[in-house]
Motif scaffolding. Structure first.
Motif, PDB file in Angstrom:
ATOM      1  N   LEU A 716     -57.909  20.248  84.551  1.00 26.50           N
ATOM      2  CA  LEU A 716     -56.548  20.293  83.982  1.00 26.50           C
ATOM      3  C   LEU A 716     -56.373  18.778  83.269  1.00 26.50           C
ATOM      4  CD1 LEU A 716     -53.824  21.401  83.772  1.00 26.50           C
ATOM      5  CD2 LEU A 716     -53.197  20.575  86.007  1.00 26.50           C
ATOM      6  N   ILE A 717     -56.901  17.743  83.853  1.00 27.91           N
ATOM      7  CA  ILE A 717     -56.988  16.374  83.343  1.00 27.91           C
ATOM      8  C   ILE A 717     -57.713  16.479  81.916  1.00 27.91           C
ATOM      9  CG2 ILE A 717     -57.677  14.125  83.690  1.00 27.91           C
ATOM     10  CD1 ILE A 717     -57.314  14.401  86.703  1.00 27.91           C
ATOM     11  N   ARG A 718     -58.827  17.174  82.084  1.00 27.11           N
ATOM     12  CA  ARG A 718     -59.639  17.206  80.643  1.00 27.11           C
ATOM     13  C   ARG A 718     -58.809  18.032  79.804  1.00 27.11           C
ATOM     14  NH1 ARG A 718     -65.371  19.783  81.174  1.00 27.11           N
ATOM     15  NH2 ARG A 718     -64.119  21.688  82.138  1.00 27.11           N
ATOM     16  N   GLN A 719     -58.048  19.080  80.060  1.00 28.33           N
ATOM     17  CA  GLN A 719     -57.274  20.021  79.278  1.00 28.33           C
ATOM     18  C   GLN A 719     -56.212  19.257  78.427  1.00 28.33           C
ATOM     19  OE1 GLN A 719     -58.372  23.013  78.354  1.00 28.33           O
ATOM     20  NE2 GLN A 719     -60.006  23.244  79.777  1.00 28.33           N
ATOM     21  N   LYS A 720     -55.743  18.380  79.418  1.00 23.21           N
ATOM     22  CA  LYS A 720     -54.366  17.803  79.023  1.00 23.21           C
ATOM     23  C   LYS A 720     -54.951  16.340  78.261  1.00 23.21           C
ATOM     24  CE  LYS A 720     -50.697  18.523  79.497  1.00 23.21           C
ATOM     25  NZ  LYS A 720     -50.053  19.241  78.551  1.00 23.21           N
ATOM     26  N   ALA A 721     -56.040  15.971  78.234  1.00 28.29           N
ATOM     27  CA  ALA A 721     -56.712  14.851  77.602  1.00 28.29           C
ATOM     28  C   ALA A 721     -55.913  13.511  77.761  1.00 28.29           C
ATOM     29  CB  ALA A 721     -56.877  15.334  75.994  1.00 28.29           C
ATOM     30  N   GLY A 722     -55.427  13.181  78.949  1.00 31.69           N
ATOM     31  CA  GLY A 722     -54.904  12.070  79.260  1.00 31.69           C
ATOM     32  C   GLY A 722     -53.227  12.184  79.044  1.00 31.69           C
ATOM     33  N   GLU A 723     -52.922  13.281  78.663  1.00 31.24           N
ATOM     34  CA  GLU A 723     -51.519  13.300  78.351  1.00 31.24           C
ATOM     35  C   GLU A 723     -50.464  13.273  79.684  1.00 31.24           C
ATOM     36  OE1 GLU A 723     -48.110  16.800  76.997  1.00 31.24           O
ATOM     37  OE2 GLU A 723     -50.311  17.209  76.445  1.00 31.24           O
ATOM     38  N   LYS A 724     -49.335  12.689  79.597  1.00 29.09           N
ATOM     39  CA  LYS A 724     -48.377  12.439  80.449  1.00 29.09           C
ATOM     40  C   LYS A 724     -47.135  13.385  80.439  1.00 29.09           C
ATOM     41  CE  LYS A 724     -50.947   9.014  82.701  1.00 29.09           C
ATOM     42  NZ  LYS A 724     -51.481   9.245  83.854  1.00 29.09           N
ATOM     43  N   MET A 725     -46.465  13.432  81.471  1.00 30.91           N
ATOM     44  CA  MET A 725     -45.306  14.537  81.676  1.00 30.91           C
ATOM     45  C   MET A 725     -44.301  13.790  80.556  1.00 30.91           C
ATOM     46  SD  MET A 725     -42.835  15.299  84.591  1.00 30.91           S
ATOM     47  CE  MET A 725     -42.265  13.709  84.760  1.00 30.91           C
ATOM     48  N   PRO A 726     -43.815  14.639  79.690  1.00 32.81           N
ATOM     49  CA  PRO A 726     -42.718  13.818  78.664  1.00 32.81           C
ATOM     50  C   PRO A 726     -41.235  13.730  79.768  1.00 32.81           C
ATOM     51  CG  PRO A 726     -42.935  16.327  78.201  1.00 32.81           C
ATOM     52  CD  PRO A 726     -43.928  15.699  79.221  1.00 32.81           C
ATOM     53  N   ARG A 727     -40.561  12.661  79.234  1.00 37.69           N
ATOM     54  CA  ARG A 727     -39.138  12.609  79.814  1.00 37.69           C
ATOM     55  C   ARG A 727     -38.001  13.273  78.967  1.00 37.69           C
ATOM     56  NH1 ARG A 727     -40.057   8.522  83.914  1.00 37.69           N
ATOM     57  NH2 ARG A 727     -42.230   8.646  84.181  1.00 37.69           N
ATOM     58  N   PRO A 728     -37.815  14.284  79.380  1.00 38.55           N
ATOM     59  CA  PRO A 728     -36.788  15.134  78.663  1.00 38.55           C
ATOM     60  C   PRO A 728     -35.361  14.418  78.788  1.00 38.55           C
ATOM     61  CG  PRO A 728     -37.105  16.394  80.254  1.00 38.55           C
ATOM     62  CD  PRO A 728     -38.236  15.094  80.381  1.00 38.55           C
ATOM     63  N   VAL A 729     -34.464  14.458  78.013  1.00 40.20           N
ATOM     64  CA  VAL A 729     -33.198  13.811  77.910  1.00 40.20           C
ATOM     65  C   VAL A 729     -32.172  15.068  78.430  1.00 40.20           C
ATOM     66  CG1 VAL A 729     -31.368  13.019  76.816  1.00 40.20           C
ATOM     67  CG2 VAL A 729     -33.571  12.298  76.421  1.00 40.20           C
ATOM     68  N   THR A 730     -31.528  15.193  79.465  1.00 39.74           N
ATOM     69  CA  THR A 730     -30.712  16.190  79.888  1.00 39.74           C
ATOM     70  C   THR A 730     -29.313  15.435  80.219  1.00 39.74           C
ATOM     71  OG1 THR A 730     -31.285  15.995  82.237  1.00 39.74           O
ATOM     72  CG2 THR A 730     -32.714  17.420  80.959  1.00 39.74           C
TER      73      THR A 730
END
Length: 739
Positions: A716-730
């Motif tokens: 999963l880490i490889r599939q996401k290529a280092g991407e982090k969870m975005p911080r949505p504005v709610t």
């Protein structure tokens, strides 16, 4: 080679056993106390008013309660006779009226009758063991393992036939187990002897030393010789401890059994808790107790010290060792009380006490097998931290496809949380806070992903479940609570500081329940994590509230007051949380789960909450599952693990077993072979190890399911290529009140 020596003290123990049972029968049976009727009335009123079902205490509930109580005492229908059930049936539809009027006598009548019948069964068993010889060469004789739905015996003679088969089965298991153990030991000794002989031969060729292989063979034979006790003696001891445990409870325990049979007629998680049971409940939630710091088990009438807790009074004192036995307890003020053959829970209560008070234990050292040597040791009680039940964690390096990733691992055995103290105060414990400390350490070391292991986690504090989810999700509803009047979301407020924003996989099994299901479902439904493990979790989707019934001596009621729902509108009740990628454990092959409990509430659904996906991790499930299946197809350890899962299911599904020695030995040898293969390279499923999963390095290394979870996380880490969870504005309204 010498034969194994058998030491038989059966005649002595048989006489002692009969003497004990006679004394027990003559003892005065516990009676209800004057105020027990008031407890029953208050419980009945609270139950009908506050239980989530809002059902009256009527004849239908009475029938269920009657069945609950009778089967609680005689679950396999081997003690009572049909005539007993016919006599007790007069109360089948009157328990509702009796409880509401304050009459608890039926609970004591059932207990008294059970003690009488159990004494008859055990008197028969001990007499038969003293006089009969058992043959195991019959071709068709079998023993019925599952008798929960079997009819009760019509006559005393029919009951005795069943007990004869029960004894034969238990004796046969002992005999075959010892033979298999001896064969294994012989093989190990021969292997060790051959290794030593080979090394000596090499040395002789170099140094001219005389050949002493014959002496080594003799030593090996001497090592094999050991004294073992007669299986009949073991059965006498076992029946004696069984009789004590079931027939010598305190009066309030009998009351608890009776009133809990009533509450269980509403659902399996509502209980009446006596003051002592409430004390145990509080200790479990706070992860503390006050005592001497020892794990105890019953061993031939004494309390054997299985484990000494680090830092506890017994550990600090140092004079008592693991394996020593407690035979006497003295409190201040008071005399030394002999606790041999006393109920274990009563003795433990005597050892526990307030911090700073003293208790003197009479000890038989582990090296004295005769029991002649006794010493008295005074200890000062102190608060013991139950750290084996606390969260644990470490950093792991996982290699996949030539790349090594650093990931965090947290094992949480339960959602504990101090209820009567504020955060930051002395003695305050929080499972979410403990996990957050590990996550902070992981972040400092630069982890790229996290495994949250909730296997075996039976739940606990609902508040802690919400706080744990808040470590990984920025805002929004976590769970929906529905009581008798309204639906209320429990949510993470906007602006919540997320502790970790990388990929997460959650491990669950059929024992993951309640609060652990809330967290697994929430992280899955928000796209924050992928769930791995058994086909589904336990399926407990109800909320319990502890309510006092008046003065402390009246005890408390743990009552199901609400249901909880996933934010997608589904209840976890009965259905549980399904795994995104199926990695079965032994538990997945067993007949367990909420749907197997009597009177379990049904699955229901409500409208979903207005929530937003915070990440897209579930989108990667197809490719992760495909890659995992390809890896596991080449994994011999995993293949052995699956074979063990299948073999365990087959063993658990057996309704009958053969009482023929040769047939049964072949079956037990096959079962043992499967177990040995699993222990040598598969998932460690021993309960005592599972509770220490986070600490036990050997268990982690042999855990093939955890090993694959690491691989899936690395993928999963490889599939996401280092991407982090975005911080949505709610908005506050979206995250808290809209659903």
């Amino acid at each position: 080679m010498k034969k194994i020596a058998i030491l038989s003290l059966f005649a002595v123990l048989f006489a002692a056993g009969l003497s004990y049972f006679a004394c027990a029968d003559e003892a005065e049976s516990p009676q209800p106390k004057d105020y027990y009727g008031k407890i029953a009335v208050r419980m009945a009123n609270t139950l009908t008013r506050c239980h989530v079902l809002q059902s009256p205490l009527d004849d239908a509930i009475s029938r269920k309660a009657w069945t609950n109580l009778v089967t609680f005492y005689d679950y396999d229908h081997s003690v009572f006779l049909k005539e007993d059930l016919d006599r007790l049936a007069a109360h089948e539809t009157t328990l509702d009226d009796e409880v509401q009027s304050g009459d608890v006598s039926f609970g004591y009548d059932v207990h008294r009758l059970f003690c009488q019948r159990l004494k008859e069964r055990i008197d028969f068993a001990t007499n038969l063991l003293a006089t009969a010889s058992f043959a195991f060469d019959g071709t068709n004789e079998v023993y019925e393992l599952k008798r929960e739905n079997a009819p009760w015996p019509e006559t005393k003679e029919e009951a005795e036939v069943r007990w004869t088969l029960k004894m034969k089965n238990e004796m046969l298991v002992q005999l075959i187990s010892r033979e298999l153990d001896a064969e294994e030991k012989t093989n190990k000794l021969l292997s060790a002897t051959n290794t030593v002989a080979s090394a000596q031969k090499d040395a002789e060729m170099k140094n001219g030393v005389q050949d002493e292989s014959a002496k080594n063979d003799a030593d090996a034979e001497d090592d094999l010789e050991e004294e073992i006790t007669d299986p009949r003696q073991n059965l006498i001891t076992r029946y004696r401890q069984y009789f004590i445990a079931l027939t010598e409870p305190e009066s309030e325990t009998i009351l608890q059994n009776f009133l809990s049979a009533i509450t269980h007629a509403y659902d399996p998680h509502s209980d009446y808790m006596s003051p002592l049971s409430k004390e145990d409940f509080d200790m479990d939630m706070n992860l503390t107790l006050c005592g001497v710091g020892a794990v105890l088990s019953m061993d031939n009438g004494a309390l054997k010290i299985v484990e000494i807790m680090p830092g506890g009074p017994m550990d600090v004192d140092g004079r008592i060792k693991e394996g020593d036995k407690i035979v006497g307890v003295q409190n201040e003020p008071g005399k030394m009380e002999n606790v041999l053959w006393k109920p274990m829970n009563k003795t433990i209560r005597k050892i526990r006490g307030k911090k700073g008070t003293k208790v003197t234990l009479e000890i038989i050292p582990r090296k004295d097998t005769s029991g002649a040597t006794k010493k008295r040791i005074e200890l000062t009680r102190d608060e013991i931290k139950l750290d084996d039940a606390a969260a644990t964690g470490h950093v792991e390096r996982v290699s996949l496809g030539g790349v090594t990733n650093k990931v965090g691992y947290v094992y949480l055995p339960g959602f504990y949380g101090t209820m009567d103290k504020d955060p930051g105060s002395e003695g305050y414990r929080s499972s979410a806070e403990d996990v957050s400390k590990y996550v902070a350490e992981f972040n400092a070391s630069g982890i790229q992903g996290l495994v949250l292991d909730l296997r075996g986690d039976g739940g606990g504090s609902l508040k802690e479940a919400v706080l744990l989810s808040a470590l990984f999700v920025p805002s929004g509803p976590v769970v929906l609570i529905r009581d008798n009047r309204l639906i209320q979301p429990l949510a993470i407020p906007p602006g919540n500081p997320v502790a970790f924003d990388g990929p997460i996989v959650v491990l669950t099994d059929r024992a993951s329940a309640s609060a652990s299901e809330i967290v697994a479902a929430h992280l899955r439904d928000t796209g924050r994590a992928i769930v791995l493990g058994d086909s589904r979790t336990h399926g407990k989707g109800t909320v319990q509230t502890v309510m006092g019934l008046g003065p402390e001596k009246y005890g408390s009621l743990k009552l199901t007051t609400a249901r909880f729902y996933r934010i997608n509108g589904d209840s976890t009740q009965v259905k549980g949380v399904e795994a995104d990628i199926h990695l079965p454990s032994i538990l997945d092959s067993l007949d367990i789960g909420e749907d197997k409990l009597p009177n379990a509430l049904p699955f229901t659904r409500i409208l979903p909450a207005n929530y937003r996906m915070v990440w897209d991790l579930p989108d990667y499930i197809p490719v992760l599952a495909t890659n995992s299946a390809a890896r596991l197809a080449q994994n011999e350890r995993y293949a052995r693990h699956l074979a063990h899962v299948k073999g365990t299911k087959e063993a658990m599904d057996r309704a009958f077993v053969s009482l023929n020695y040769a047939v049964r030995k072949a079956q037990m040898a096959q079962d043992r072979e499967l177990q040995d293969e699993e222990e040598s390279g598969g998932e460690d499923e021993e309960p005592q190890t599972r509770t220490r999963r986070g600490r036990n390095k050997a268990a982690r290394e042999n855990d093939v399911v955890l090993e694959e979870a690491y691989k899936i996380l690395a993928d999963l880490i490889r599939q996401k290529a280092g991407e982090k969870m975005p911080r949505p504005v709610t908005s506050y309204l979206d995250s808290i009140f809209s659903f």
